[in-house]
Write a protein that holds these residues in place. Structure first.
Motif, PDB file in Angstrom:
ATOM      1  N   SER A  43       0.841  -1.262   0.030  1.00 61.34           N
ATOM      2  CA  SER A  43      -0.051   0.028   0.115  1.00 61.34           C
ATOM      3  C   SER A  43       0.795   0.829   0.283  1.00 61.34           C
ATOM      4  O   SER A  43       0.516   2.562  -0.582  1.00 61.34           O
ATOM      5  CB  SER A  43      -0.954  -0.453   1.379  1.00 61.34           C
ATOM      6  N   THR A  44       1.376   1.228   1.051  1.00 60.52           N
ATOM      7  CA  THR A  44       2.721   2.509   1.024  1.00 60.52           C
ATOM      8  C   THR A  44       3.459   2.609  -0.306  1.00 60.52           C
ATOM      9  O   THR A  44       3.344   3.988  -0.657  1.00 60.52           O
ATOM     10  CB  THR A  44       3.249   2.972   1.936  1.00 60.52           C
ATOM     11  N   ALA A  46       2.358   1.584  -3.559  1.00 59.06           N
ATOM     12  CA  ALA A  46       2.121   1.779  -5.030  1.00 59.06           C
ATOM     13  C   ALA A  46       1.459   3.585  -4.538  1.00 59.06           C
ATOM     14  O   ALA A  46       1.321   4.582  -5.659  1.00 59.06           O
ATOM     15  CB  ALA A  46       0.551   1.254  -4.094  1.00 59.06           C
ATOM     16  N   LEU A  47       1.243   3.818  -2.809  1.00 65.37           N
ATOM     17  CA  LEU A  47       1.367   5.535  -2.906  1.00 65.37           C
ATOM     18  C   LEU A  47       2.452   6.268  -2.863  1.00 65.37           C
ATOM     19  O   LEU A  47       1.842   7.866  -3.832  1.00 65.37           O
ATOM     20  CB  LEU A  47       0.205   5.547  -1.062  1.00 65.37           C
ATOM     21  N   THR A  50       2.338   6.278  -7.201  1.00 64.28           N
ATOM     22  CA  THR A  50       1.253   7.021  -7.666  1.00 64.28           C
ATOM     23  C   THR A  50       1.906   8.429  -7.712  1.00 64.28           C
ATOM     24  O   THR A  50       0.772   9.286  -8.748  1.00 64.28           O
ATOM     25  CB  THR A  50       0.132   7.234  -6.426  1.00 64.28           C
ATOM     26  N   PHE A 129      -3.346   1.306  -5.437  1.00 64.45           N
ATOM     27  CA  PHE A 129      -3.900   1.508  -3.789  1.00 64.45           C
ATOM     28  C   PHE A 129      -4.484   1.105  -3.559  1.00 64.45           C
ATOM     29  O   PHE A 129      -4.480   0.800  -2.033  1.00 64.45           O
ATOM     30  CB  PHE A 129      -2.539   2.863  -3.545  1.00 64.45           C
ATOM     31  N   SER A 132      -5.278  -2.229  -2.360  1.00 66.22           N
ATOM     32  CA  SER A 132      -4.492  -2.657  -1.856  1.00 66.22           C
ATOM     33  C   SER A 132      -5.376  -2.488  -0.294  1.00 66.22           C
ATOM     34  O   SER A 132      -4.221  -3.221   0.372  1.00 66.22           O
ATOM     35  CB  SER A 132      -2.756  -2.240  -2.158  1.00 66.22           C
TER      36      SER A 132
END
Length: 170
Positions: A43-44, A46-47, A50, A129, A132
């Motif tokens: 998640s981190t 993907a953020l 992004t 993100f 996830s």
């Protein structure tokens, strides 16, 4: 005397194995072996990816704005990026929730849409993100396929009569 962790019981032959997911392996099945820290890391990551993609797009738009090409071109470029991002979000979400085999029409693998997917990469990363946060991206598809395989395996084993070839005795 040191205790060793218990070894898992060997599975009978023919029992289906779960398909691994990138970054998670098969830990998604029982959500063990570091599943939650991996979810946090994915998640981190993907953020952050992004944010980097949005920053690159912003530099591109600012570069066009600095060229004094006019408000119409700036608006057209912004609209194109928005449309490409929305298309990428839709496609990525569908792949992660329903599987790649469900893609049809314009969302299917098409070489001519490569530029659209590239420009909309920030949207695709944003969808990754968001997914996830709910589960390991693609987990629902893999879990459904695994459960179908286990169910089919159980039906095949239950359907065996014990006689080779399934022939009846006369």
């Amino acid at each position: 005397m040191s205790e060793q962790p218990p070894t898992p019981a060997p599975k009978p032959a023919g029992v289906p194995e779960p398909e691994p997911i990138r970054f998670f392996g098969t830990s998604w099945l029982d959500r063990d072996n570091g599943y939650w820290p991996r979810r946090l890391g994915v998640s981190t990551g993907a953020l952050v990816a992004t944010a980097a993609a949005v920053l690159v797009l912003r530099f591109g738009v600012e570069g066009v704005a600095l060229s004094d090409s006019g408000g119409f071109l700036n608006g057209l470029l912004t609209a194109a990026i928005a449309v490409c991002s929305l298309m990428s979000v839709r496609r990525t979400w569908k792949v992660l929730t329903e599987g790649k085999d469900q893609l049809t029409g314009w969302m299917a693998e098409d070489k001519s849409l490569g530029a659209v997917w590239l420009i909309g990469g920030a949207g695709s990363l944003a969808a990754y993100f968001a997914r996830s946060l709910v589960e390991a991206p693609g987990e629902a598809v893999r879990r459904a396929a695994y459960e179908r395989a286990v169910e089919q395996h159980a039906k095949r084993r239950a359907g065996r009569s014990g006689r080779p070839g399934g022939k009846r005795k006369r």
